[in-house]
Design an enzyme around this catalytic site. Structure first.
Site, PDB file in Angstrom:
ATOM      1  N   SER A  43       0.883  -1.230   0.015  1.00 38.88           N
ATOM      2  CA  SER A  43       0.129   0.170   0.085  1.00 38.88           C
ATOM      3  C   SER A  43       0.845   1.210   0.015  1.00 38.88           C
ATOM      4  O   SER A  43       0.918   2.221   0.876  1.00 38.88           O
ATOM      5  CB  SER A  43      -0.936   0.067   1.414  1.00 38.88           C
ATOM      6  OG  SER A  43      -0.261   0.041   2.358  1.00 38.88           O
ATOM      7  N   HIS A 161      -3.808  -5.600   2.838  1.00 39.80           N
ATOM      8  CA  HIS A 161      -3.038  -6.845   3.503  1.00 39.80           C
ATOM      9  C   HIS A 161      -3.971  -8.039   3.599  1.00 39.80           C
ATOM     10  O   HIS A 161      -3.133  -9.085   3.926  1.00 39.80           O
ATOM     11  CB  HIS A 161      -2.465  -6.297   4.729  1.00 39.80           C
ATOM     12  CG  HIS A 161      -1.304  -5.376   4.581  1.00 39.80           C
ATOM     13  ND1 HIS A 161      -0.795  -4.863   5.594  1.00 39.80           N
ATOM     14  CD2 HIS A 161      -0.796  -4.676   3.572  1.00 39.80           C
ATOM     15  CE1 HIS A 161       0.140  -3.523   5.260  1.00 39.80           C
ATOM     16  NE2 HIS A 161       0.130  -3.652   3.963  1.00 39.80           N
ATOM     17  N   GLN A 169      -6.480  -0.797   7.569  1.00 37.53           N
ATOM     18  CA  GLN A 169      -5.621  -1.687   7.209  1.00 37.53           C
ATOM     19  C   GLN A 169      -4.608  -2.452   8.520  1.00 37.53           C
ATOM     20  O   GLN A 169      -4.609  -3.571   8.504  1.00 37.53           O
ATOM     21  CB  GLN A 169      -4.274  -0.979   6.595  1.00 37.53           C
ATOM     22  CG  GLN A 169      -2.795  -1.824   6.153  1.00 37.53           C
ATOM     23  CD  GLN A 169      -2.146  -1.023   4.967  1.00 37.53           C
ATOM     24  OE1 GLN A 169      -2.384  -0.995   3.987  1.00 37.53           O
ATOM     25  NE2 GLN A 169      -1.020  -0.701   5.698  1.00 37.53           N
ATOM     26  N   GLU A 170      -4.569  -1.416   9.466  1.00 41.00           N
ATOM     27  CA  GLU A 170      -3.842  -2.104  10.586  1.00 41.00           C
ATOM     28  C   GLU A 170      -4.378  -1.789  12.071  1.00 41.00           C
ATOM     29  O   GLU A 170      -4.542  -0.555  12.349  1.00 41.00           O
ATOM     30  CB  GLU A 170      -2.235  -1.996  10.519  1.00 41.00           C
ATOM     31  CG  GLU A 170      -1.644  -2.371   9.289  1.00 41.00           C
ATOM     32  CD  GLU A 170      -0.306  -2.134   9.130  1.00 41.00           C
ATOM     33  OE1 GLU A 170       0.188  -1.241  10.388  1.00 41.00           O
ATOM     34  OE2 GLU A 170       0.262  -2.175   8.173  1.00 41.00           O
ATOM     35  N   GLU A 211       1.419  -9.627   7.160  1.00 39.04           N
ATOM     36  CA  GLU A 211       2.586  -9.170   8.318  1.00 39.04           C
ATOM     37  C   GLU A 211       2.389 -10.101   9.420  1.00 39.04           C
ATOM     38  O   GLU A 211       2.918  -9.693  10.582  1.00 39.04           O
ATOM     39  CB  GLU A 211       2.115  -7.838   8.901  1.00 39.04           C
ATOM     40  CG  GLU A 211       2.272  -6.791   7.655  1.00 39.04           C
ATOM     41  CD  GLU A 211       2.063  -5.192   8.030  1.00 39.04           C
ATOM     42  OE1 GLU A 211       1.157  -5.140   8.850  1.00 39.04           O
ATOM     43  OE2 GLU A 211       2.393  -4.273   7.208  1.00 39.04           O
ATOM     44  N   ASP A 249      -3.476   2.167  12.295  1.00 37.90           N
ATOM     45  CA  ASP A 249      -3.109   2.505  10.825  1.00 37.90           C
ATOM     46  C   ASP A 249      -4.127   2.195   9.861  1.00 37.90           C
ATOM     47  O   ASP A 249      -3.892   1.348   9.138  1.00 37.90           O
ATOM     48  CB  ASP A 249      -1.696   1.887  10.561  1.00 37.90           C
ATOM     49  CG  ASP A 249      -1.385   2.403   9.043  1.00 37.90           C
ATOM     50  OD1 ASP A 249      -2.032   3.289   8.660  1.00 37.90           O
ATOM     51  OD2 ASP A 249      -0.372   1.756   8.515  1.00 37.90           O
ATOM     52  N   GLU A 294      -2.057   6.427  12.734  1.00 45.05           N
ATOM     53  CA  GLU A 294      -1.290   6.655  11.670  1.00 45.05           C
ATOM     54  C   GLU A 294      -2.263   6.715  10.479  1.00 45.05           C
ATOM     55  O   GLU A 294      -3.105   5.989  10.093  1.00 45.05           O
ATOM     56  CB  GLU A 294      -0.340   5.441  11.463  1.00 45.05           C
ATOM     57  CG  GLU A 294       0.565   5.425  10.069  1.00 45.05           C
ATOM     58  CD  GLU A 294       1.500   3.921  10.192  1.00 45.05           C
ATOM     59  OE1 GLU A 294       1.739   3.775  11.314  1.00 45.05           O
ATOM     60  OE2 GLU A 294       1.532   3.679   9.038  1.00 45.05           O
ATOM     61  N   ASP A 321       2.427   8.610   7.492  1.00 49.09           N
ATOM     62  CA  ASP A 321       3.145   7.581   6.600  1.00 49.09           C
ATOM     63  C   ASP A 321       3.125   7.843   5.451  1.00 49.09           C
ATOM     64  O   ASP A 321       4.008   8.398   4.853  1.00 49.09           O
ATOM     65  CB  ASP A 321       2.752   6.094   7.123  1.00 49.09           C
ATOM     66  CG  ASP A 321       3.325   5.014   6.334  1.00 49.09           C
ATOM     67  OD1 ASP A 321       4.259   5.210   5.764  1.00 49.09           O
ATOM     68  OD2 ASP A 321       2.524   3.749   6.267  1.00 49.09           O
ATOM     69  N   LYS A 346      10.324   4.699   6.904  1.00 51.28           N
ATOM     70  CA  LYS A 346      10.655   3.572   6.279  1.00 51.28           C
ATOM     71  C   LYS A 346      11.700   3.884   5.228  1.00 51.28           C
ATOM     72  O   LYS A 346      11.655   4.958   4.294  1.00 51.28           O
ATOM     73  CB  LYS A 346       9.320   3.136   5.282  1.00 51.28           C
ATOM     74  CG  LYS A 346       8.401   2.723   6.239  1.00 51.28           C
ATOM     75  CD  LYS A 346       6.822   2.705   5.363  1.00 51.28           C
ATOM     76  CE  LYS A 346       6.029   1.831   5.856  1.00 51.28           C
ATOM     77  NZ  LYS A 346       4.668   2.166   5.319  1.00 51.28           N
ATOM     78  N   HIS A 374       8.595  -1.680   9.425  1.00 49.19           N
ATOM     79  CA  HIS A 374       8.739  -2.763   8.153  1.00 49.19           C
ATOM     80  C   HIS A 374       7.526  -2.280   7.159  1.00 49.19           C
ATOM     81  O   HIS A 374       7.112  -1.548   7.193  1.00 49.19           O
ATOM     82  CB  HIS A 374       8.331  -4.247   8.688  1.00 49.19           C
ATOM     83  CG  HIS A 374       6.735  -4.033   9.186  1.00 49.19           C
ATOM     84  ND1 HIS A 374       6.109  -5.432   9.390  1.00 49.19           N
ATOM     85  CD2 HIS A 374       5.772  -3.252   9.179  1.00 49.19           C
ATOM     86  CE1 HIS A 374       4.947  -5.180   9.655  1.00 49.19           C
ATOM     87  NE2 HIS A 374       4.541  -3.846   9.591  1.00 49.19           N
ATOM     88  N   ARG A 375       7.784  -3.218   5.992  1.00 50.79           N
ATOM     89  CA  ARG A 375       6.718  -2.973   4.825  1.00 50.79           C
ATOM     90  C   ARG A 375       5.941  -3.992   4.882  1.00 50.79           C
ATOM     91  O   ARG A 375       6.282  -5.213   5.425  1.00 50.79           O
ATOM     92  CB  ARG A 375       7.678  -3.083   3.630  1.00 50.79           C
ATOM     93  CG  ARG A 375       8.608  -1.808   3.324  1.00 50.79           C
ATOM     94  CD  ARG A 375       7.896  -0.387   3.527  1.00 50.79           C
ATOM     95  NE  ARG A 375       6.497  -0.145   2.842  1.00 50.79           N
ATOM     96  CZ  ARG A 375       6.387   0.940   2.097  1.00 50.79           C
ATOM     97  NH1 ARG A 375       7.440   1.683   1.611  1.00 50.79           N
ATOM     98  NH2 ARG A 375       5.104   1.003   1.525  1.00 50.79           N
ATOM     99  N   LYS A 398       7.481  -0.712  14.190  1.00 53.67           N
ATOM    100  CA  LYS A 398       6.349  -1.270  14.062  1.00 53.67           C
ATOM    101  C   LYS A 398       6.628  -2.502  13.033  1.00 53.67           C
ATOM    102  O   LYS A 398       7.213  -2.334  11.910  1.00 53.67           O
ATOM    103  CB  LYS A 398       5.698  -0.158  12.981  1.00 53.67           C
ATOM    104  CG  LYS A 398       4.144  -0.734  12.699  1.00 53.67           C
ATOM    105  CD  LYS A 398       3.385   0.413  12.152  1.00 53.67           C
ATOM    106  CE  LYS A 398       3.188  -0.104  10.661  1.00 53.67           C
ATOM    107  NZ  LYS A 398       2.057   0.812   9.984  1.00 53.67           N
TER     108      LYS A 398
HETATM  109  P1  PGA Z   1       2.879  -1.268   3.269  1.00 55.27           P
HETATM  110  O1  PGA Z   1       1.891  -0.933   4.509  1.00 55.27           O
HETATM  111  O2  PGA Z   1       2.181  -2.531   2.684  1.00 55.27           O
HETATM  112  O3  PGA Z   1       2.726  -0.198   2.054  1.00 55.27           O
HETATM  113  O4  PGA Z   1       4.173  -1.533   3.692  1.00 55.27           O
HETATM  114  C1  PGA Z   1       2.278  -0.811   5.639  1.00 55.27           C
HETATM  115  C2  PGA Z   1       2.017   0.579   6.251  1.00 55.27           C
HETATM  116  O5  PGA Z   1       1.272   1.249   5.773  1.00 55.27           O
HETATM  117  O6  PGA Z   1       2.465   1.034   7.367  1.00 55.27           O
HETATM  118 ZN    ZN Z   2       1.010   3.131   7.064  1.00 55.54          ZN
END
Ligand code: PGA
Ligand code: ZN
Length: 426
Positions: A43, A161, A169-170, A211, A249, A294, A321, A346, A374-375, A398
């Protein structure tokens, strides 16, 4: 006598989702070797450094990174051969200039970062220093002591994800009440295991997403994970809000509809305006022990962010982010707009170690928390980000709670804790 770069060589390796990424090996003229690999996100923010992909549909669905590797092995290798590693920022600067674009799209942020990190590792090894100590010394970072980052663990994931989980997302456990990092990791992991039992009791599945967090299908709403998380913390024997808090997040750019200017929450069957999203977060902050938020709004919804920060910035850490993409220019804009009080870091969003440290420095000058991350999609087993987090006294890392490429980060952090307790003045 100065130590010089003899060679840099890149190759494709596999990232955690089975697609290629770049690994680089840097060799110095004293024979010391440093290796590093770079992750990528699923993302990713629109303003991130470019991840150069081959685009050849006959290989890895276009996601090969042979072009990025070739750029390292030809143009970058030629430019860097013979450069002294003592002047590390110059090495990054040479690559930035060689690329010549604002978002590293000619050589690829993936190509450039792999070299930046591999050379840093080799330089640290050459000085016989732990990487985190070398980073501190090299960038002249001065802090009164080592203050290790605490775990911010993704325990429920949805959005891009996972399939059929939340729109947001998180959902994360931020562990802040433990006497040590090893204990903080244990508290987080035990609460993650406890969440599994809570989900099962509710008849929800415990399959995991990118993740390593649970990605149950059939959650009734985007709010429902919050109550389950509080229950899981309590059942694991910890105090919600005192020992472990909740971080969010939503990665809101992913469900923002540019045409209608609304945030589409499919779980609820609703489209919310920016102001209504802020109202929703305020309600959740009243009901649950939320520590950080976030990307609560989309990456270019600047007015919305200013409003969000005004509404909640006094009680929670508002993290950029996709908004800030580890980029000094974007963080400056966020400062000017009064949009955040914390920055997600990141390395691959910006593409060199030096620029990453510049972003951290800017944020810290403004009292912002640093969360090194992390990603989601393509992580590797390389724990480089942990050494960065330790070097800059970041508040949190994170990282997901399970899967090899995630636990590698916690394992590195616990090793550093042990190392520093043996030599606190390292
Ligand atoms: P990403 O997402 O899949 O782009 O790494 C993680 C995030 O938004 O923190
Ligand atoms: Zn994020």
């Amino acid at each position: 006598m100065s130590v010089k770069i003899r060679s840099v060589v890149a190759r494709e390796i596999l990232a955690s989702d089975g697609s290629p990424t770049v690994e680089c090996r840097a060799t110095l003229d004293n024979g010391i070797i440093g290796t590093a690999s770079v992750p990528y996100g699923v993302s990713a923010g629109a303003h991130e450094a470019c991840m150069l992909l081959d685009g050849n549909r006959n290989r890895y669905n276009g996601k090969g990174m042979q072009k990025a590797c070739a750029n390292v092995n030809s143009q970058i290798a030629k430019k860097l051969a013979g450069q002294p590693v003592e002047n590390f920022s110059k090495i990054d600067q040479l690559m930035i200039t060689l690329d010549g674009t604002p978002n590293k799209k000619r050589l690829g942020g993936n190509a450039i970062l792999s070299v930046s990190l591999a050379v840093a590792r080799a330089a640290a090894a050459s000085k016989k220093l732990p990487l985190y100590t070398w980073i501190r010394k090299t960038f002249g970072l001065k802090y009164p002591s080592w203050s290790l980052p605490k775990p911010m663990m993704v325990v429920i994931e949805g959005g891009k994800h996972a399939d059929d989980s939340t729109d947001m997302q998180e959902f994360l456990f931020s562990v802040h009440g433990a006497p040590s990092i090893a204990e903080a990791v244990r508290w987080g992991e035990e609460s993650y295991q406890s969440l599994k039992r809570v989900l099962k009791t509710q008849g929800l599945n415990t399959n995991v997403g990118n993740e390593g967090a649970y990605a149950p299908s059939g959650l009734s709403s985007n709010e429902s994970p919050l109550a389950l998380m509080v229950e899981a913390i309590t059942k694991a024997g910890f105090r919600p809000g005192r020992d472990i808090s909740i971080s969010l997040d939503p990665a809101a750019s992913e469900f923002y509809d540019k045409h209608s200017h609304t945030y589409i929450l499919k779980r609820e069957g609703k489209g919310l305006t920016s102001a209504q999203m802020v109202g929703l977060y305020q309600e959740w902050i009243r009901k649950y022990p939320i520590l950080t938020l976030e990307d609560g709004l989309a990456e270019d919804d600047w007015d919305g962010w200013a409003h969000l920060y005004k509404a909640i910035g006094g009680s929670v850490r508002v993290i950029g982010d996709d908004l800030t993409v580890t980029n000094v220019l974007r963080v400056k804009k966020a400062i000017q707009k009064k949009a955040i009080n914390a920055v997600l870091i990141k390395l691959n969003q910006i593409g060199t170690l030096s620029e990453t440290i510049d972003t951290v420095r800017l944020g810290q000058q403004h009292g912002f928390w640093q969360v090194v991350s992390h990603r989601g999609g393509g992580e590797t087993n390389d724990p480089f980000l942990v050494d960065v987090a330790v070097a800059v006294n970041a508040e949190y890392i994170k990282v997901g709670p399970a899967r090899g490429e995630r636990v590698a980060k916690y394992n590195r952090l616990m090793a550093i804790e042990q190392e520093l307790s043996a030599r606190p003045h390292a």
